[in-house]
Write an enzyme that holds these catalytic residues in place. Structure first.
Site, PDB file in Angstrom:
ATOM      1  N   TYR A  37       0.819  -1.210   0.000  1.00 44.40           N
ATOM      2  CA  TYR A  37       0.000   0.000   0.000  1.00 44.40           C
ATOM      3  C   TYR A  37       0.857   1.265   0.000  1.00 44.40           C
ATOM      4  CZ  TYR A  37      -3.702  -3.203   1.650  1.00 44.40           C
ATOM      5  OH  TYR A  37      -4.588  -4.235   1.813  1.00 44.40           O
ATOM      6  N   HIS A  99       0.518 -11.840   2.029  1.00 39.60           N
ATOM      7  CA  HIS A  99      -0.499 -11.103   1.291  1.00 39.60           C
ATOM      8  C   HIS A  99      -1.122 -11.884   0.137  1.00 39.60           C
ATOM      9  CE1 HIS A  99      -1.621  -6.665   0.220  1.00 39.60           C
ATOM     10  NE2 HIS A  99      -2.652  -7.474   0.096  1.00 39.60           N
TER      11      HIS A  99
END
Length: 280
Positions: A37, A99
């Protein structure tokens, strides 16, 4: 772990600190970020500012981040963990996740087990693992994943996968509970009808539905009024008929991520260089 948190996916780094600070002031205690991010530093500054100002204690926060595909493998994930911990300005993480189910995630899982045993992480888990991958990992590791973070919303309900997680003792957590508003999520007549019944918004109905299904939620918003709206879901309860109606909206297809589709695999492998949201 709180059942409701705050996600920072797609919030620009320049805005993240103020947004997260507002989220903490609104009452959110679970904060979810990730290396990919590109805003861990800003989350860390917000947390430090809130603690320094006496708005919250560190032990009352539940902070999550994630290692991405390019950080897979035992040594790489150890290094990635400490890089994220440094960016966040923390002494420990509450939850660290793999992730994506790609690359050497078995090597990475051994790294997470080590860090967990050392007390550097309070809980460890995975993201976007389908039932087969999750079950295989659970059957071949020392410490099972404690959580699996998946795309979960009224258009993609995944009850069979939730049953598998329950069988394995893995807590489900839903990202993109509104599917980014794709495919008319906020204008679904069924959801609008239920929202009117309880004098709530469609977003609040969706979040409450997830909670009643036992799924942790991490909605995102940069607007303080929406943060307040999203957290105000604890004064009503959907009845069985409402749940049945919402269940009828399931298409069985993801809106944002399909880890079994080649175009999506290519997209997520290239995401750090070319952050395309979805190929679906």
């Amino acid at each position: 772990m709180p059942m409701q948190g705050f996600g920072v996916f797609q919030i620009p780094p320049t805005e993240t600190e103020e947004v997260v600070r507002n989220a903490i002031r609104t009452g959110y205690r679970l904060l979810d970020t990730a290396f990919s991010y590109n805003n861990e530093d800003a989350v860390g500054r917000a947390v430090k500012g809130a603690i320094t100002a006496g708005e919250v204690k560190r032990e009352d926060l539940f902070i999550t981040t994630k290692a991405y595909i390019q950080q897979m493998g035992y040594e790489k994930t150890i290094a990635a963990f400490y890089e994220s911990l440094n960016k966040l300005g923390l002494d420990y993480l509450d939850l660290y996740l793999i992730h994506m189910p790609f690359g050497d995630y078995y090597g990475s899982w051994r790294a997470l087990e080590k860090l967990y045993k050392e007390g550097k992480i309070r809980a460890i888990g995975v993201c976007n693992f389908d039932s087969a991958r999750l079950m295989d990992l659970c059957y071949n590791c020392e410490i099972k994943p404690m959580l699996n973070q998946i795309e979960r919303h009224p258009h993609f309900q995944r009850y069979e996968e939730l049953d598998v997680m329950n069988e394995l003792g893995v807590q489900p957590e839903g990202w993109a509970p509104f599917a980014e508003g794709l495919r008319g999520m906020f204008t679904e007549p069924v959801l609008e009808e239920i929202a009117k019944k309880y004098e709530k918004t469609v977003a609040q109905v969706i979040l409450r539905w997830n909670i009643q299904c036992g799924v942790v939620i991490i909605p995102k918003s940069v607007h303080k009024n929406r943060m307040e709206e999203n957290i105000n879901i604890w004064d009503f309860e959907l009845d069985a008929d409402d749940i049945k109606k919402i269940n009828g909206l399931d298409t069985g297809e993801p809106s944002m991520l399909d880890v079994n589709k080649t175009s999506e695999v290519k997209r997520v492998f290239d995401y750090l260089k070319n952050p395309v949201l979805t190929s679906l």
